[in-house]
Design an enzyme around this catalytic site. Structure first.
Site, mmCIF file in Angstrom:
data_model
loop_
_atom_site.group_PDB
_atom_site.id
_atom_site.type_symbol
_atom_site.label_atom_id
_atom_site.label_comp_id
_atom_site.label_asym_id
_atom_site.label_seq_id
_atom_site.Cartn_x
_atom_site.Cartn_y
_atom_site.Cartn_z
ATOM 1 N N ASP A 80 -10.138 14.021 7.423
ATOM 2 C CA ASP A 80 -9.315 13.110 6.631
ATOM 3 C C ASP A 80 -9.339 13.480 5.142
ATOM 4 O OD1 ASP A 80 -7.650 10.998 5.990
ATOM 5 O OD2 ASP A 80 -9.244 9.483 6.038
ATOM 6 N N TYR A 132 -4.620 14.375 -2.996
ATOM 7 C CA TYR A 132 -4.993 13.622 -1.799
ATOM 8 C C TYR A 132 -6.162 14.325 -1.123
ATOM 9 C CZ TYR A 132 -3.951 10.093 1.719
ATOM 10 O OH TYR A 132 -4.001 8.994 2.547
ATOM 11 N N HIS A 170 1.630 4.162 -3.088
ATOM 12 C CA HIS A 170 1.460 5.621 -3.028
ATOM 13 C C HIS A 170 2.559 6.316 -3.829
ATOM 14 C CE1 HIS A 170 -2.018 6.388 -0.627
ATOM 15 N NE2 HIS A 170 -1.582 5.751 0.443
ATOM 16 N N HIS A 203 0.832 -1.203 0.000
ATOM 17 C CA HIS A 203 0.000 0.000 0.000
ATOM 18 C C HIS A 203 0.872 1.261 0.000
ATOM 19 C CE1 HIS A 203 -3.620 2.393 1.458
ATOM 20 N NE2 HIS A 203 -2.624 3.200 1.807
ATOM 21 N N GLU A 204 1.859 1.288 0.885
ATOM 22 C CA GLU A 204 2.707 2.487 0.992
ATOM 23 C C GLU A 204 3.555 2.675 -0.261
ATOM 24 O OE1 GLU A 204 2.118 4.655 3.090
ATOM 25 O OE2 GLU A 204 0.829 3.432 4.323
ATOM 26 N N HIS A 253 -9.897 7.844 3.391
ATOM 27 C CA HIS A 253 -9.814 6.450 3.834
ATOM 28 C C HIS A 253 -11.194 5.833 4.039
ATOM 29 C CE1 HIS A 253 -5.753 7.886 4.942
ATOM 30 N NE2 HIS A 253 -5.387 6.656 4.663
ATOM 31 N N GLU A 295 -6.156 6.475 -2.368
ATOM 32 C CA GLU A 295 -6.171 5.471 -1.308
ATOM 33 C C GLU A 295 -6.554 4.095 -1.845
ATOM 34 O OE1 GLU A 295 -5.444 4.772 1.815
ATOM 35 O OE2 GLU A 295 -4.253 6.553 1.533
HETATM 36 ZN ZN LIG Z 1 -2.737 5.203 2.006
#
Ligand SMILES: [Zn+2]
Lengths: 383, 109
Positions: A275, A193, A182, A178-179, A280, A202
């Site tokens: 957020d 974002y 990005h 996941h990271e 998310h 996301e």
């Molecule tokens: Zn993320």
């Protein structure tokens, strides 16, 4: 057209012409006559190159040209120990090729980066985050009782967790994927974002994070758990994971953390300023669309659905402020172009099932006639 | 006058609706040493005097903390994005996070 089946070959460095074989195989089976011929010719090249590579490995003496090819695909990992401080990256503790030590977080980060690198290289012919061999840096033991992981624009950062809610963040391969994803999203599409573009950002990380895990485990779409961050919670938390792509909104229901509030469809879209506009939270909608498409298409999720999403991420028509509908329309178009009418229908139906209409009447593919082409994306153009 | 603090955590790889809702930490209800520790951290961070924190483009999965402090004569709310560069603010956030979690746990019981 950059990825149409008519000309699937990509030449980047003059020494290799490898394209995703799964895609070519399908074109060879289902394409028009010129498409089939082009695909078959490329498949032959591809196989001979791979065969030569494998042979070279067995005989231990790769020809010079192949050595260059192989060098292009070697990850360059460095894991740093932040020493429970915030200064990044910290002290280098394991560089590429060095043996595993005693530190679990260091070893998990190293292996997770390797698995993610291998996934993108093997399946999508991608050479690291920037597709140009960018070194993969990760810091572990960041800060004190730090219960998060993030991408800081240059590297991945993992906390140890607080031991109450979270275990160490390196424990979950899909979180490492996941990271790293990005970084790929920033490189390819630079999705904002914020709002729907942020939720897509996301979701793309969840999609490829989950695919990294599925690929590693050899799981078909129907067998996968489609969970993000399974194993991160301590036993005190009532929940199985951070998110579920299969059933958004069901991953946890805990007296302290609250109930998973991810919607699966547009009917549950959450309007909030928190957020960055619920990135998310609303990511549950495109997450679920991907799951539905992958299961409908069958087989391994990375082969067809994953390819379609990957090509959409690289599509020059994908704008940084894309909406769900715009992204969805591009996936439908890429499915049609790369895999034909059946795939197009499956992807369109998946989006429809989450409340996003991509039918021709409602579909307005952004920039379709504008001919806008960011210069740097040309590097992956068809030669 | 003791401090009243509202504290919320948004976003992060693991974004939780239960933690995003601001929680009231009333130092009058805390043990003396706990309240003293928080008050010292608020002073050390120069919460009322410091400049408004800068907000760069958000980093993926970095969290945002909202801290509102009312000391009876003045109140101020600051939003801080991770990573927090300032040592004193980071220490305050860490302390508040622990307290908030403890309070939420007690409330959930
Ligand atoms: Zn993320």
């Amino acid at each position: 057209m950059r990825n149409g089946p008519a000309a699937p070959q990509r030449h980047r460095c003059g020494c290799r012409a490898i394209v995703p074989p799964e895609l070519l195989r399908r074109i060879a089976q289902n394409g028009t006559k010129p498409q089939r011929e082009a695909a078959l010719a490329t498949l032959a090249t591809d196989h001979s190159l791979r065969f030569a590579r494998a042979t070279a490995q067995l005989t231990g003496g790769p020809p010079r040209r192949l050595a260059l090819v192989a060098a292009e695909f070697v990850p360059r990992r460095t894991v740093f120990d932040a020493g429970h401080r915030e200064a990044l990256p910290g002290t280098p503790v394991r560089a590429e090729g060095q043996r595993a030590g005693r530190d679990t977080e260091v070893n998990e980060a190293y292996d997770g980066l390797g698995a993610t690198f291998a996934f993108f290289a093997d399946v999508y012919d991608r050479n690291s985050i920037d597709d140009a061999g960018m070194p993969l840096d990760a810091s572990v033991h960041y800060s004190v009782r730090y219960d998060n992981a993030f991408w800081n624009g240059r590297q991945m950062v993992f906390g140890d967790g607080d031991g109450e809610i979270f275990n160490r963040f390196t424990a979950s391969l899909d979180v490492i994927g996941h990271e790293l994803a990005h970084g790929i999203t920033a490189d390819e599409a630079n999705l904002a974002y914020l709002g729907q573009a942020g939720a897509l950002n996301e979701s793309i990380s969840d999609v490829f994070g989950s695919l990294v895990k599925q690929y590693r485990l050899g799981q078909a779409a129907a067998e996968a758990d489609w969970l993000i961050g399974e194993g991160l919670f301590t036993r005190r938390v009532k929940g199985v994971a951070l998110r579920s792509m299969k059933a958004p909104g069901t991953a946890f229901d805990d007296p302290v953390l609250g109930k998973d509030d991810q919607p699966a469809t547009m009917a549950g879209y959450v309007h909030t300023t928190a957020d960055n506009g619920g990135v998310h939270t609303n990511s549950g909608i495109p997450n679920h669309a991907f799951y539905l498409a992958a299961v409908a298409l069958g087989g391994n999720a990375w082969d067809v659905a994953g390819h379609v999403w990957y090509e959409t991420l690289r599509d020059r028509h994908l704008r940084p402020n894309a909406t769900f509908r715009q992204f969805a329309a591009l996936t439908v178009r890429n499915a049609a172009q790369s895999f034909g009418a059946a795939a197009e229908r499956a992807v369109a139906t998946a989006w429809q099932d989450v409340g996003i209409d991509t039918s021709a009447r409602s579909r307005r593919v952004p920039g379709r006639t504008a001919g806008r082409a960011p210069a740097r994306r040309g590097r992956r153009g068809i030669a | 006058m003791s401090l009243q603090i509202d504290f919320g955590i948004e976003g992060g790889l693991a974004a939780f609706p239960g933690l995003a809702k601001p929680l009231r930490i009333d130092c009058a209800n805390l043990a003396k040493d706990e309240a003293g520790r928080i008050e010292a951290l608020v002073r050390r961070a120069d919460f009322f005097g410091r400049r408004e924190p800068a907000h760069a483009a958000p980093l993926p999965d970095a969290r945002t903390y909202t801290i509102g402090v009312d000391d009876g004569s003045q109140c101020r709310t600051l939003r801080l994005d991770e990573p927090i560069a300032d040592d004193a603010m980071r220490a305050l956030v860490a302390e508040l996070r622990e307290h908030a979690l403890r309070l939420r746990r007690a409330g959930a019981r």
